[in-house]
Design a protein around this motif. Structure first.
Motif, PDB file in Angstrom:
ATOM      1  N   THR A  56       0.810  -1.224   0.000  1.00 17.89           N
ATOM      2  CA  THR A  56       0.000   0.000   0.000  1.00 17.89           C
ATOM      3  C   THR A  56       0.842   1.273   0.000  1.00 17.89           C
ATOM      4  N   GLY A  57       2.085   1.156   0.432  1.00 26.69           N
ATOM      5  CA  GLY A  57       2.921   2.345   0.552  1.00 26.69           C
ATOM      6  C   GLY A  57       2.620   3.171   1.784  1.00 26.69           C
ATOM      7  N   ASN A  58       1.798   2.636   2.678  1.00 24.70           N
ATOM      8  CA  ASN A  58       1.377   3.366   3.876  1.00 24.70           C
ATOM      9  C   ASN A  58       2.263   3.038   5.073  1.00 24.70           C
ATOM     10  N   GLU A  59       2.165   3.879   6.092  1.00 23.93           N
ATOM     11  CA  GLU A  59       2.814   3.628   7.377  1.00 23.93           C
ATOM     12  C   GLU A  59       2.044   2.521   8.102  1.00 23.93           C
ATOM     13  N   ASN A  60       2.715   1.854   9.003  1.00 25.65           N
ATOM     14  CA  ASN A  60       2.070   0.837   9.849  1.00 25.65           C
ATOM     15  C   ASN A  60       0.824   1.443  10.487  1.00 25.65           C
ATOM     16  N   PRO A  61      -0.370   0.865  10.248  1.00 21.51           N
ATOM     17  CA  PRO A  61      -1.596   1.471  10.777  1.00 21.51           C
ATOM     18  C   PRO A  61      -1.631   1.529  12.299  1.00 21.51           C
TER      19      PRO A  61
END
Length: 460
Positions: free
Chosen positions: A225-230
């Motif tokens: 996703t390219g996101n930070e750790n939720p």
């Protein structure tokens, strides 16, 4: 006390179970054990634990307030026998169980639950990772006096019926809330695996990469996703959920070493630093914390790792898997784990996750669970002796006194596994009454008893 499970004074008991609803004081409105402790209030759970541990309740309250002791006790776990983990308390053990995609027999998992409780496990983690797991978890919480833990990340795909890449940060938090509402006492959350820690991991050139199941899923999700750790990005929201139900956060070690070659590397240490910072943030919201640790490492590294965790994480309770002290013993990893666990607990670890002979090979059987629990309980007790935990040596003294008297029924009473001890003794009959078949007439205990009583010693 007459049985092996009773000898482990921290063994859960439904007889003395306290309704966790007492945690919420209607007059003061304390949401968590830590909140009450900070306000100077000794809860019923603290009273019971202090009595069982041989501590002044006020001493225990101060440690809960400081975060050096955690009491994982969801307000909805009515059958729970409260148990403390941390500074100055007996070393506790956890049993992992749960179904997989290949082994889906919930009845067998409940047999493992019964076996774990029979031999004195203080905690059970449901690590089921296939399908709809809520019914099993609710049954487990309803019947278990042991504290219950989960890794909500495992349940996300089955609970949400979404592929990993399509799950959102809020979806992950929804699963955490569902587990908290069901009555889970502690949850493993891999919040320390942020972009900074991943950078250290990528540069470390590991042999085994990430062996944490939850950590590998979080890493894959972040990469896709390219996101930070939720759980890192929305950590405050996570803490609000946990505080509402007084669920303890067990900060997972996604970058724990999965082999001797990866022990104490930059990735592991980088994540541990992040876990220390997350610990402080949780305590500010009155959420109790445990820190999870390695993994695999050589004997000489264990004590240093325990000291490092306590320093970086402000003496929060430390929960270790093993550590396994060699990689070459599949089928015997309950032994490699017990060796490392004894050293770890003697050096400061507070909570041991058992390992069974099936580790690295298959889902454990009921018998595997028994062997894993016994090995871990031996390690925990050996560490308690080394640490001078109040009352720990009394058990060994009772066994020694029974042996000196050649009182076999009393020896079996004190045995950590009475069934096995009785079976071995009954498998061969000594010709000399009171002795075993190893020494017979040369039994040193028998002969010393006679000699010290002024009797003749005959070997014929």
């Amino acid at each position: 006390m007459t049985t092996s499970t009773q000898n482990a004074a921290s063994t859960p008991s439904t007889t003395n179970a306290i309704s966790n609803q007492k945690t919420l004081n209607p007059k003061t409105g304390f949401a968590t054990q830590m909140a009450a402790a900070k306000a100077g209030v000794v809860t019923p759970q603290m009273e019971l634990i202090a009595a069982e541990e041989g501590l002044d309740p006020e001493v225990l309250r101060a440690r809960v307030a400081a975060g050096t002791v955690a009491i994982p006790a969801n307000v909805g776990h009515a059958s729970l026998h409260p148990c403390g983990v941390g500074q100055g308390l007996r070393t506790k053990i956890n049993v992992n169980l749960g179904i997989s995609g290949d082994e889906r027999d919930y009845d067998c998992e409940m047999q493992k639950v019964d076996m774990a409780l029979k031999y004195g496990a203080e905690a059970i983690m449901d690590l089921s990772n296939y399908g709809k797991t809520a019914n099993f978890r609710r049954d487990l919480i309803d019947r278990s006096p042991a504290m219950i833990g989960t890794v909500p990340m495992y349940d996300a795909v089955g609970y949400l019926e979404k592929d990993l890449a399509s799950i959102t940060a809020q979806d992950f938090l929804e699963v955490v809330r569902a587990h908290a509402q069901e009555g889970v006492d502690f949850v493993t959350i891999h919040a320390g695996l942020n972009r900074k820690a991943i950078d250290s991991f990528k540069r470390s050139g590991r042999v085994m990469n990430i062996v944490s199941r939850g950590g590998s899923l979080i890493y894959a999700w972040m990469e896709m996703t390219g996101n930070e750790n939720p759980f890192f990005e929305h950590y405050d929201q996570l803490l609000d959920i946990l505080r509402e139900y007084d669920v303890t956060v067990s900060l997972g070690d996604a970058l724990r070493p999965g082999c001797i070659a990866d022990a104490s590397d930059a990735g592991q240490i980088s994540e541990l630093i992040e876990l220390g910072l997350l610990t402080k943030r949780a305590w500010e919201k009155d959420v109790q914390v445990m820190i999870e640790g390695p993994g695999h490492m050589t004997l000489d590294q264990i004590a240093a790792n325990m000291k490092m965790e306590k320093t970086l994480c402000y003496n929060a309770p430390f929960y270790v898997l093993g550590p396994l002290v060699t990689d070459i013993a599949p089928g015997y990893d309950h032994i490699t784990s017990a060796i490392g666990g004894a050293i770890a607990a003697a050096s400061g670890a507070d909570f041991l996750c058992y390992v069974t002979p099936a580790e690295h090979l298959r889902l454990p059987s009921v018998q595997d669970v028994k062997e894993g629990v016994i090995a871990s309980k031996i390690a925990a007790h050996a560490a308690d002796l080394a640490k001078g935990i109040p009352g720990a040596a009394d058990w060994d003294l009772r066994m020694a006194q029974a042996r000196q008297r050649l009182d076999w029924p009393a020896m079996f009473d004190q045995a950590i596994d009475r069934e096995k001890a009785e079976s071995y003794a009954a498998s061969s009959q000594a010709s000399n009454p009171g002795t075993c078949t190893m020494c017979g007439a040369m039994c040193s205990v028998r002969n010393m008893n006679k000699a010290m009583a002024g009797e003749n010693v005959s070997l014929l």
